[in-house]
Write a protein that holds these residues in place. Structure first.
Motif, PDB file in Angstrom:
ATOM      1  N   VAL A  54       0.944  -1.094  -0.202  1.00 21.19           N
ATOM      2  CA  VAL A  54       0.136  -0.058   0.021  1.00 21.19           C
ATOM      3  C   VAL A  54       0.968   1.238  -0.082  1.00 21.19           C
ATOM      4  CG1 VAL A  54      -2.018  -1.180   1.108  1.00 21.19           C
ATOM      5  CG2 VAL A  54      -0.360   0.160   2.528  1.00 21.19           C
ATOM      6  N   ALA A  55       0.453   2.458  -0.514  1.00 19.93           N
ATOM      7  CA  ALA A  55       0.869   3.561  -0.406  1.00 19.93           C
ATOM      8  C   ALA A  55       0.201   4.809   0.133  1.00 19.93           C
ATOM      9  CB  ALA A  55       1.433   3.979  -1.870  1.00 19.93           C
ATOM     10  N   ASP A  56       1.023   5.609   0.770  1.00 18.93           N
ATOM     11  CA  ASP A  56       0.313   6.902   1.293  1.00 18.93           C
ATOM     12  C   ASP A  56       1.475   7.951   0.702  1.00 18.93           C
ATOM     13  OD1 ASP A  56      -1.436   8.598   2.541  1.00 18.93           O
ATOM     14  OD2 ASP A  56      -0.365   8.561   4.377  1.00 18.93           O
ATOM     15  N   PHE A  57       0.844   9.323   0.391  1.00 17.47           N
ATOM     16  CA  PHE A  57       1.304  10.189  -0.183  1.00 17.47           C
ATOM     17  C   PHE A  57       0.947  11.513  -0.022  1.00 17.47           C
ATOM     18  CE2 PHE A  57      -1.630   8.526  -3.069  1.00 17.47           C
ATOM     19  CZ  PHE A  57      -2.232   9.908  -3.680  1.00 17.47           C
ATOM     20  N   SER A  58       1.634  12.300  -0.111  1.00 18.64           N
ATOM     21  CA  SER A  58       1.144  14.004   0.366  1.00 18.64           C
ATOM     22  C   SER A  58      -0.118  14.249  -0.681  1.00 18.64           C
ATOM     23  CB  SER A  58       2.344  14.864  -0.191  1.00 18.64           C
ATOM     24  OG  SER A  58       3.624  14.590   0.653  1.00 18.64           O
ATOM     25  N   LYS A  59      -1.232  14.704  -0.027  1.00 18.27           N
ATOM     26  CA  LYS A  59      -2.226  15.069  -1.025  1.00 18.27           C
ATOM     27  C   LYS A  59      -2.333  16.500  -1.309  1.00 18.27           C
ATOM     28  CE  LYS A  59      -3.838  10.736   0.124  1.00 18.27           C
ATOM     29  NZ  LYS A  59      -2.850   9.958   0.489  1.00 18.27           N
ATOM     30  N   THR A  60      -1.791  17.186  -0.736  1.00 17.49           N
ATOM     31  CA  THR A  60      -1.885  18.725  -0.901  1.00 17.49           C
ATOM     32  C   THR A  60      -0.700  19.054  -1.927  1.00 17.49           C
ATOM     33  OG1 THR A  60      -0.300  19.250   0.937  1.00 17.49           O
ATOM     34  CG2 THR A  60      -2.632  19.415   1.532  1.00 17.49           C
ATOM     35  N   PRO A  61      -0.876  20.225  -2.930  1.00 16.12           N
ATOM     36  CA  PRO A  61       0.022  20.591  -3.756  1.00 16.12           C
ATOM     37  C   PRO A  61       1.447  20.849  -3.037  1.00 16.12           C
ATOM     38  CG  PRO A  61      -2.023  21.699  -4.098  1.00 16.12           C
ATOM     39  CD  PRO A  61      -1.981  20.846  -2.906  1.00 16.12           C
ATOM     40  N   ILE A  62       2.635  20.390  -3.773  1.00 16.77           N
ATOM     41  CA  ILE A  62       3.915  20.430  -3.368  1.00 16.77           C
ATOM     42  C   ILE A  62       4.454  21.625  -4.047  1.00 16.77           C
ATOM     43  CG2 ILE A  62       6.047  19.520  -2.502  1.00 16.77           C
ATOM     44  CD1 ILE A  62       4.020  18.301  -1.248  1.00 16.77           C
ATOM     45  N   LYS A  63       4.759  22.968  -3.343  1.00 21.48           N
ATOM     46  CA  LYS A  63       5.108  24.141  -4.013  1.00 21.48           C
ATOM     47  C   LYS A  63       6.484  24.035  -4.419  1.00 21.48           C
ATOM     48  CE  LYS A  63       1.919  27.176  -1.611  1.00 21.48           C
ATOM     49  NZ  LYS A  63       1.580  27.917  -0.412  1.00 21.48           N
ATOM     50  N   PRO A  64       6.927  24.873  -5.420  1.00 21.88           N
ATOM     51  CA  PRO A  64       8.379  24.776  -5.870  1.00 21.88           C
ATOM     52  C   PRO A  64       9.438  24.723  -4.563  1.00 21.88           C
ATOM     53  CG  PRO A  64       7.318  25.934  -7.422  1.00 21.88           C
ATOM     54  CD  PRO A  64       6.230  25.568  -6.316  1.00 21.88           C
ATOM     55  N   GLY A  65      10.279  23.935  -4.572  1.00 24.27           N
ATOM     56  CA  GLY A  65      11.406  24.110  -3.314  1.00 24.27           C
ATOM     57  C   GLY A  65      10.881  23.360  -2.278  1.00 24.27           C
ATOM     58  N   GLU A  66       9.571  23.104  -2.323  1.00 21.24           N
ATOM     59  CA  GLU A  66       9.292  22.384  -1.036  1.00 21.24           C
ATOM     60  C   GLU A  66       9.271  20.876  -0.978  1.00 21.24           C
ATOM     61  OE1 GLU A  66       5.136  23.401   0.076  1.00 21.24           O
ATOM     62  OE2 GLU A  66       5.855  25.425   0.652  1.00 21.24           O
ATOM     63  N   THR A  67       9.135  20.009   0.064  1.00 19.69           N
ATOM     64  CA  THR A  67       9.612  18.879  -0.037  1.00 19.69           C
ATOM     65  C   THR A  67       8.091  18.014   0.205  1.00 19.69           C
ATOM     66  OG1 THR A  67       9.833  18.658   2.442  1.00 19.69           O
ATOM     67  CG2 THR A  67      11.831  18.898   0.819  1.00 19.69           C
ATOM     68  N   GLY A  68       7.986  16.812  -0.247  1.00 17.28           N
ATOM     69  CA  GLY A  68       6.979  15.798   0.301  1.00 17.28           C
ATOM     70  C   GLY A  68       7.482  14.474   0.218  1.00 17.28           C
ATOM     71  N   THR A  69       6.523  13.564   0.680  1.00 16.58           N
ATOM     72  CA  THR A  69       6.797  12.099   0.872  1.00 16.58           C
ATOM     73  C   THR A  69       5.879  11.048   0.170  1.00 16.58           C
ATOM     74  OG1 THR A  69       5.672  12.067   2.941  1.00 16.58           O
ATOM     75  CG2 THR A  69       7.904  12.626   3.098  1.00 16.58           C
ATOM     76  N   ILE A  70       6.416  10.168  -0.011  1.00 17.32           N
ATOM     77  CA  ILE A  70       5.517   8.930  -0.556  1.00 17.32           C
ATOM     78  C   ILE A  70       5.768   7.733   0.312  1.00 17.32           C
ATOM     79  CG2 ILE A  70       4.970   7.313  -2.457  1.00 17.32           C
ATOM     80  CD1 ILE A  70       5.381   9.584  -4.420  1.00 17.32           C
ATOM     81  N   LYS A  71       4.896   7.065   1.248  1.00 20.52           N
ATOM     82  CA  LYS A  71       5.223   6.128   2.052  1.00 20.52           C
ATOM     83  C   LYS A  71       4.828   4.715   1.520  1.00 20.52           C
ATOM     84  CE  LYS A  71       4.348   4.508   6.875  1.00 20.52           C
ATOM     85  NZ  LYS A  71       3.682   4.896   8.062  1.00 20.52           N
ATOM     86  N   ALA A  72       5.722   4.033   1.303  1.00 21.60           N
ATOM     87  CA  ALA A  72       5.483   2.524   0.730  1.00 21.60           C
ATOM     88  C   ALA A  72       5.503   1.623   1.766  1.00 21.60           C
ATOM     89  CB  ALA A  72       6.607   2.424  -0.713  1.00 21.60           C
TER      90      ALA A  72
END
Length: 124
Positions: A72-90
């Motif tokens: 299963v995967a969980d991920f950042s649901k909000t838009p990630i702005k330029p220069g910002e970070t996000g994650t995808i959890k596997a």
């Protein structure tokens, strides 16, 4: 005179269109493959793939599809702005013994709209 103005207008329009660039987000992952190594059977394991938006428009992830029902995967649901970070959890459910390689297909509005992340290891 009218012909000269038309030619100048066409040249200016051409230059203007070429000068415009389309803003687009771009994934910059720390790594796209994670090796869990040896893991115990019956214990789910997870890894967070971290990324930075290296583009000039927000990244919107529309879907992260695991290659099988054991993941299963969980991920950042909000838009990630330029220069910002996000994650995808596997997360992988280590139910069966043996080596494994599982992929997660990431669909987004980025320069590369389909990206594949991979987890692997061996269930003991």
């Amino acid at each position: 005179m009218n012909k000269v103005l038309n030619v100048v207008a066409v040249v200016l329009a051409f230059i203007s269109l070429n000068a415009m660039s389309v803003a687009i987000g771009e994934f910059k992952f720390e790594k796209e493959t994670h090796d869990f190594g040896s893991i115990p059977q019956g214990t789910p394991v997870s890894h967070e793939f971290k990324f930075t938006n290296g583009g000039d428009a927000p990244i919107i992830i529309s879907e992260v599809a695991p290659s099988c029902g054991c993941s299963v995967a969980d991920f950042s649901k909000t838009p990630i702005k330029p220069g910002e970070t996000g994650t995808i959890k596997a997360t992988f459910n280590a139910a069966a013994k043996g080596p494994f390689t599982k992929s997660f297909t990431v669909k987004s509005n980025t320069k590369t709209p389909v990206k594949t992340l991979t987890v692997k290891g061996t269930v003991q």
